[in-house]
Design an enzyme around this catalytic site. Structure first.
Site, PDB file in Angstrom:
ATOM      1  N   THR A 134       0.807  -1.278   0.062  1.00 31.62           N
ATOM      2  CA  THR A 134       0.022   0.028  -0.034  1.00 31.62           C
ATOM      3  C   THR A 134       1.057   1.351   0.163  1.00 31.62           C
ATOM      4  O   THR A 134       2.018   1.352   0.568  1.00 31.62           O
ATOM      5  CB  THR A 134      -0.879  -0.180   1.189  1.00 31.62           C
ATOM      6  N   ASP A 135       0.169   2.398  -0.577  1.00 31.52           N
ATOM      7  CA  ASP A 135       0.931   3.729  -0.361  1.00 31.52           C
ATOM      8  C   ASP A 135       0.974   4.304   1.167  1.00 31.52           C
ATOM      9  O   ASP A 135       1.727   5.261   1.247  1.00 31.52           O
ATOM     10  CB  ASP A 135       0.458   4.793  -1.273  1.00 31.52           C
ATOM     11  N   GLU A 136       0.220   3.549   1.841  1.00 30.13           N
ATOM     12  CA  GLU A 136       0.248   3.993   3.271  1.00 30.13           C
ATOM     13  C   GLU A 136       1.679   3.814   4.160  1.00 30.13           C
ATOM     14  O   GLU A 136       1.666   4.566   5.022  1.00 30.13           O
ATOM     15  CB  GLU A 136      -0.843   3.473   4.244  1.00 30.13           C
ATOM     16  N   TYR A 160      -1.647  -0.876  11.014  1.00 30.97           N
ATOM     17  CA  TYR A 160      -1.964  -1.498   9.621  1.00 30.97           C
ATOM     18  C   TYR A 160      -0.647  -1.028   8.610  1.00 30.97           C
ATOM     19  O   TYR A 160      -0.127  -2.046   8.215  1.00 30.97           O
ATOM     20  CB  TYR A 160      -3.221  -1.074   9.124  1.00 30.97           C
ATOM     21  N   LYS A 164       2.346  -3.336   7.317  1.00 30.82           N
ATOM     22  CA  LYS A 164       2.560  -3.793   5.654  1.00 30.82           C
ATOM     23  C   LYS A 164       3.995  -3.212   5.346  1.00 30.82           C
ATOM     24  O   LYS A 164       4.623  -3.874   4.846  1.00 30.82           O
ATOM     25  CB  LYS A 164       1.542  -2.924   5.075  1.00 30.82           C
TER      26      LYS A 164
HETATM   27  P1  NAD Z   1      -9.231  -7.737   1.993  1.00 24.44           P
HETATM   28  O1  NAD Z   1      -9.443  -7.387   3.508  1.00 24.44           O
HETATM   29  O2  NAD Z   1     -10.438  -7.060   1.265  1.00 24.44           O
HETATM   30  O3  NAD Z   1      -8.870  -9.104   1.606  1.00 24.44           O
HETATM   31  C1  NAD Z   1      -7.912  -9.914   2.436  1.00 24.44           C
HETATM   32  C2  NAD Z   1      -7.981 -11.450   1.886  1.00 24.44           C
HETATM   33  O4  NAD Z   1      -7.002 -12.010   2.871  1.00 24.44           O
HETATM   34  C3  NAD Z   1      -9.547 -11.894   2.715  1.00 24.44           C
HETATM   35  O5  NAD Z   1      -9.751 -12.760   1.433  1.00 24.44           O
HETATM   36  C4  NAD Z   1      -8.941 -12.996   3.736  1.00 24.44           C
HETATM   37  O6  NAD Z   1      -9.595 -13.818   4.003  1.00 24.44           O
HETATM   38  C5  NAD Z   1      -7.463 -13.331   3.313  1.00 24.44           C
HETATM   39  N1  NAD Z   1      -6.641 -13.399   4.675  1.00 24.44           N
HETATM   40  C6  NAD Z   1      -6.377 -12.626   5.756  1.00 24.44           C
HETATM   41  N2  NAD Z   1      -5.525 -13.177   6.454  1.00 24.44           N
HETATM   42  C7  NAD Z   1      -5.035 -14.482   5.969  1.00 24.44           C
HETATM   43  C8  NAD Z   1      -4.226 -15.464   6.382  1.00 24.44           C
HETATM   44  N3  NAD Z   1      -3.593 -15.428   7.560  1.00 24.44           N
HETATM   45  N4  NAD Z   1      -3.940 -16.502   5.538  1.00 24.44           N
HETATM   46  C9  NAD Z   1      -4.697 -16.423   4.335  1.00 24.44           C
HETATM   47  N5  NAD Z   1      -5.727 -15.625   3.991  1.00 24.44           N
HETATM   48  C10 NAD Z   1      -5.751 -14.514   4.724  1.00 24.44           C
HETATM   49  O7  NAD Z   1      -8.086  -6.791   1.530  1.00 24.44           O
HETATM   50  P2  NAD Z   1      -7.861  -6.110   0.081  1.00 24.44           P
HETATM   51  O8  NAD Z   1      -8.212  -4.723   0.180  1.00 24.44           O
HETATM   52  O9  NAD Z   1      -8.321  -7.038  -0.960  1.00 24.44           O
HETATM   53  O10 NAD Z   1      -6.188  -5.816  -0.124  1.00 24.44           O
HETATM   54  C11 NAD Z   1      -5.448  -6.854  -0.552  1.00 24.44           C
HETATM   55  C12 NAD Z   1      -4.035  -6.432  -0.544  1.00 24.44           C
HETATM   56  O11 NAD Z   1      -3.783  -5.095  -1.159  1.00 24.44           O
HETATM   57  C13 NAD Z   1      -3.561  -6.367   1.072  1.00 24.44           C
HETATM   58  O12 NAD Z   1      -2.114  -6.643   1.244  1.00 24.44           O
HETATM   59  C14 NAD Z   1      -3.418  -4.549   1.177  1.00 24.44           C
HETATM   60  O13 NAD Z   1      -2.633  -4.217   2.221  1.00 24.44           O
HETATM   61  C15 NAD Z   1      -3.145  -4.360  -0.251  1.00 24.44           C
HETATM   62  N6  NAD Z   1      -3.770  -2.933  -0.747  1.00 24.44           N
HETATM   63  C16 NAD Z   1      -4.956  -2.538  -0.432  1.00 24.44           C
HETATM   64  C17 NAD Z   1      -5.575  -1.488  -0.916  1.00 24.44           C
HETATM   65  C18 NAD Z   1      -6.856  -0.989  -0.684  1.00 24.44           C
HETATM   66  O14 NAD Z   1      -7.409   0.094  -1.002  1.00 24.44           O
HETATM   67  N7  NAD Z   1      -7.926  -2.029  -0.344  1.00 24.44           N
HETATM   68  C19 NAD Z   1      -4.718  -0.450  -1.341  1.00 24.44           C
HETATM   69  C20 NAD Z   1      -3.200  -0.946  -1.799  1.00 24.44           C
HETATM   70  C21 NAD Z   1      -2.812  -2.139  -1.266  1.00 24.44           C
END
Ligand code: NAD
Length: 353
Positions: A134-136, A160, A164
């Site tokens: 993430t950009d955070e 969080y 990350k």
């Molecule tokens: P989300 O919370 O919607 O989904 C996370 C998924 O990971 C879920 O399906 C969950 O069941 C699974 N999970 C959680 N813990 C687990 C474990 N211990 N073992 C296996 N599976 C597990 O998250 P998201 O919004 O889809 O984000 C996905 C990735 O992208 C993350 O790494 C997040 O940091 C990154 N990200 C998110 C955003 C955003 O705006 N949502 C932006 C940039 C980066």
């Protein structure tokens, strides 16, 4: 044809990636997911029917389960998205974030390294470990600051983003120390279909439709750089198939918006697409609430490296993407009602261990 192991493929971005891989590429996909509250197999309904899709229910902290999945699926590449991802939850209970995002990434890196070490030279050469971040991790910006680039120093603010940031450091260390062929992407805020209702945009849409208050933190002037989730999924596939080993790519939509502006845009779209019965604007439901502790003021990404080197560009503007998103929630009541009433978790009963 690649064999792509996606961790967290039942989450918001992971499911967009799996749907994209199945619909638009010839690759085989293994979705490895623990199915926490954020994992929703309903989001994969069509993709799950493909013979190119398979599911491993596993925790990334479970080394033995990871070894079994690697040995069984024999991935060409791993795309690591599994994480705890909600900032407010990380403030209320950081432990899960440390466990999954830091320890889980470490356990997964070690499983990937064992597997990679066992491959013949040709497959070893192709293997990639793509860490999705993430950009955070860069902290926040003042109004006048330059955008985040790949060399902006890390300064995470919340449990969080700190977890990350730690996972990013581990991934880079596994490259530098053990030579594991890694790629890293840092993306801005995503939005779009199948977004879990605890996050800002779906939360506002669903509260508006339910006639509930639309909570805005503090003064609502916090700036986020929004990217439509399908643009992110496309970017990830470009990076894992064509990115340079060891490199980091920032991904963003050039869509800086204040939170209040986002909420007001949703109200205006709902006023048009599903007017309130009393004919008044949904904006009347906006309510300002106490700010989140340590709330970052502004994130904004410079995505020129991925645009220049890999030719990726977002296809959606914020205006087109938010309209599609609001329309999607209006058209897919079944999906979000099953999330709100908890029955989406029943879809897990038939899954393979
Ligand atoms: P989300 O919370 O919607 O989904 C996370 C998924 O990971 C879920 O399906 C969950 O069941 C699974 N999970 C959680 N813990 C687990 C474990 N211990 N073992 C296996 N599976 C597990 O998250 P998201 O919004 O889809 O984000 C996905 C990735 O992208 C993350 O790494 C997040 O940091 C990154 N990200 C998110 C955003 C955003 O705006 N949502 C932006 C940039 C980066």
């Amino acid at each position: 044809m690649y064999k792509i192991m996606v961790t967290g493929g039942a989450g918001f971005i992971g499911s967009a990636l799996v749907r994209y891989l199945i619909a638009k590429t010839p690759h085989k996909v293994a979705n490895l997911d623990k199915l926490t509250y954020a994992g929703n197999l309903d989001s994969l309904s069509n993709a799950q029917l493909s013979s190119r899709y398979q599911f491993y229910r596993a925790d990334i902290c479970d080394a033995a389960a990871l070894d079994r999945a690697f040995a069984d699926f024999q991935p060409t590449v791993v795309m690591h998205l599994a994480a705890e991802s909600h900032v407010d939850r990380s403030i209320d209970g950081p432990a899960e974030f440390i466990t999954t995002n830091m320890v889980g990434t470490y356990v997964l890196l070690e499983a990937a390294r064992r597997y990679w070490g066992s491959l013949d030279p040709a497959r070893k050469e192709l293997f990639r470990f793509h860490h999705v971040s993430t950009d955070e991790v860069y902290g926040d910006l003042e109004e006048s600051d330059e955008l985040f680039t790949e060399s902006t120093p890390y300064a995470p603010s919340s449990p969080y983003s700190a977890s990350k940031a730690s996972s990013d450091h581990l991934v880079r260390a596994w490259h530098r120390t053990y030579g594991l062929p890694i790629l890293l992407t840092n993306c801005s805020n995503n939005y779009g279909p199948y977004h879990f209702p605890e996050k800002l945009i779906p939360h506002i849409i669903l509260n508006a439709l339910a006639g509930k208050p639309l909570p805005v933190y503090g003064d609502g002037r916090q700036v986020r750089d929004w990217l439509y989730v399908e643009d992110h999924a496309r970017a990830l596939v470009e990076v894992v198939t064509r990115g340079k080993v060891g490199e980091t790519y920032n991904i963003g939509g050039h869509n800086e918006k204040r939170n209040l502006e986002v909420v007001e845009t949703i109200c205006v779209l709902l006023d048009e697409l599903q007017p309130r019965a009393d004919g008044r604007s949904y904006k009347e439901q906006i309510t300002f609430v106490k700010d989140r502790p340590g709330h970052d003021r502004r994130y904004a990404i410079d995505a020129s490296k991925i645009e220049r080197e890999l030719g990726w560009k977002p296809q959606e503007t914020f205006e087109s993407g938010i309209r599609k998103t609001v329309q999607w929630y209006l058209d897919n009541r079944d999906w979000w009602e099953r999330v709100l009433n908890g029955s989406y978790r029943l879809a897990r009963l038939g899954d393979k261990a």
